[in-house]
Design a protein around this motif. Structure first.
Motif, PDB file in Angstrom:
ATOM      1  N   ALA A   1       0.842  -1.334  -0.047  1.00 11.43           N
ATOM      2  CA  ALA A   1       0.142   0.127   0.017  1.00 11.43           C
ATOM      3  C   ALA A   1       0.979   1.269   0.085  1.00 11.43           C
ATOM      4  CB  ALA A   1      -0.999  -0.028   1.347  1.00 11.43           C
ATOM      5  N   ILE A   2       2.064   1.284   0.778  1.00 13.27           N
ATOM      6  CA  ILE A   2       2.861   2.364   0.835  1.00 13.27           C
ATOM      7  C   ILE A   2       3.490   2.508  -0.694  1.00 13.27           C
ATOM      8  CG2 ILE A   2       4.680   3.672   2.117  1.00 13.27           C
ATOM      9  CD1 ILE A   2       3.657   2.148   4.467  1.00 13.27           C
ATOM     10  N   PRO A   3       3.568   3.618  -1.466  1.00 13.73           N
ATOM     11  CA  PRO A   3       4.333   3.703  -2.330  1.00 13.73           C
ATOM     12  C   PRO A   3       5.708   3.973  -1.964  1.00 13.73           C
ATOM     13  CG  PRO A   3       2.612   5.186  -2.588  1.00 13.73           C
ATOM     14  CD  PRO A   3       2.473   4.663  -1.168  1.00 13.73           C
ATOM     15  N   HIS A   4       6.862   3.213  -2.836  1.00 14.53           N
ATOM     16  CA  HIS A   4       8.197   3.591  -2.692  1.00 14.53           C
ATOM     17  C   HIS A   4       8.895   4.862  -2.395  1.00 14.53           C
ATOM     18  CE1 HIS A   4       8.715  -0.633  -5.130  1.00 14.53           C
ATOM     19  NE2 HIS A   4       8.085  -0.704  -4.050  1.00 14.53           N
ATOM     20  N   PHE A   5       8.300   5.992  -3.282  1.00 15.04           N
ATOM     21  CA  PHE A   5       8.707   7.363  -3.077  1.00 15.04           C
ATOM     22  C   PHE A   5       8.159   7.707  -1.745  1.00 15.04           C
ATOM     23  CE2 PHE A   5       4.839   8.049  -5.161  1.00 15.04           C
ATOM     24  CZ  PHE A   5       4.212   9.073  -4.656  1.00 15.04           C
ATOM     25  N   LEU A   6       7.136   7.416  -1.577  1.00 11.98           N
ATOM     26  CA  LEU A   6       6.353   8.069   0.011  1.00 11.98           C
ATOM     27  C   LEU A   6       7.229   7.512   1.077  1.00 11.98           C
ATOM     28  CD1 LEU A   6       4.529   9.867   1.350  1.00 11.98           C
ATOM     29  CD2 LEU A   6       2.916   7.809   1.249  1.00 11.98           C
ATOM     30  N   LEU A   7       7.692   6.218   1.070  1.00 14.51           N
ATOM     31  CA  LEU A   7       8.157   5.672   2.022  1.00 14.51           C
ATOM     32  C   LEU A   7       9.879   6.279   2.187  1.00 14.51           C
ATOM     33  CD1 LEU A   7       8.494   3.585   4.360  1.00 14.51           C
ATOM     34  CD2 LEU A   7       9.137   1.945   2.302  1.00 14.51           C
TER      35      LEU A   7
END
Length: 332
Positions: A147-153
């Protein structure tokens, strides 16, 4: 098998041809080229462009010729190892990509290995302990990773690393090693930085693979041959390894077609956020600036890797699963 390989290799030729035409057509769709955009930007900044050099480069690389002539020149040079010239970087494409290709492959390879090492035991455990507390907990973590996008993480990780520890975790090496030849000190700097993008990029892939392994293995465990093997007294571990686990790996083998281009392209948005010296940001910048030789050759290389990866996955799938037939025809 020989007929199968010959047929698949022959199919690759028109596939790559059509792909190259599509790539070249898309690169030529904008009404302006790199030089017209470059001159317009300089004029907007109040600077004077060297129009003589612009016209020289346009003629030197055939941009003043018909589109069909440009395509033939580009594609023939590609298969000769001449990928063209990058106008923005003022260097041959092969030199620019070569600097970042090794780092991209290293990051992607370590990410894939990390994904496999974590996902396989967790997926097998979740399938063999369905609806247990461990299954629910591990499934939740897997869904969280998806659910968590890579760029947001990456953004969140950079923020807390700076706030809590006062560290800047961007880049794959210390700035002083940029554009420097490889040395032991540079290698140590890369190894100290690389684990952060590997963990961030691998988070989503690990969660997705856990779900796939669990679903495929659960499907195999419910089939009659597994029930029969257990009824005959075959030990649970051996009954799992003998057939269900092997058959559930079909999706994994078929996924190899996506792995080869992923090794080269990397996670583009995450690479931009973390300022990684990989090929992903290079491709994005080339598309933005209409650097057609750099972008077109890069996309064509990815298409070639995709076709080769699909061929490898088909061969391995036929060897892994005897139910997969290499030839068409009715089944008796």
């Amino acid at each position: 098998m020989f007929t199968f390989l010959a047929r698949r290799i022959l199919i690759m030729i028109p596939t790559l041809f059509i792909t190259s035409v599509l790539i070249f057509t898309i690169m030529k769709l904008p009404p302006t080229d790199y030089f017209e955009t470059y001159v317009a930007e300089l004029q907007a900044q109040g600077e004077k462009a060297d129009l003589g050099r612009v016209e020289f480069l346009r003629k030197e690389y055939g941009l003043d010729q018909p589109a069909t002539t440009q395509y033939v020149r580009w594609i023939t040079g590609f298969f000769k190892g001449d990928f063209g010239y990058s106008f923005e970087y003022d260097r041959p494409v092969s030199d620019i990509v070569g600097e970042r290709l090794a780092l991209t492959i290293l990051v992607s390879f370590l990410t894939i290995i990390l994904t496999w090492v974590i996902a396989f035991p967790i997926g097998i455990y979740s399938a063999t302990h369905q609806y247990s507390i461990g299954d629910y907990g591990l499934t939740f973590l897997g869904l969280l990773g998806i659910a968590i996008p890579h760029f947001l993480l990456a953004l969140v990780t950079m923020y807390f690393a700076n706030v809590w520890f006062g560290l800047s975790i961007g880049g794959l090496m210390d700035p002083k090693y940029f554009n420097q030849p490889m040395s032991w000190e540079k290698a140590q700097s890369i190894l100290s930085h690389i684990w952060i993008p590997v963990l961030i990029i691998g988070a989503g892939g690990t969660g997705s693979m856990i779900r796939k392994i669990r679903a495929n293995l659960l499907d195999e465990l419910q089939k009659q041959y597994v029930v029969t093997a257990r009824a005959k007294g075959l030990p649970p571990g051996r009954a799992l390894r003998k057939y269900p686990l092997r058959m559930s790996l079909n999706f994994f083998v078929s996924h190899i077609g996506d792995i080869l281009p992923t090794l080269v392209s990397g996670a583009e948005l995450t690479a931009v956020v973390l300022s990684l010296q990989t090929t992903g940001p290079l491709l994005i910048r080339a598309l933005q600036s209409q650097d057609m030789f750099l972008a077109g050759s890069f996309l064509m290389f990815l298409a070639l890797l995709t076709v080769i990866g699909v061929l490898i996955s088909d061969i391995l799938l036929a060897l892994l699963d005897p139910r997969v037939r290499l030839q068409g025809g009715s089944t008796r």
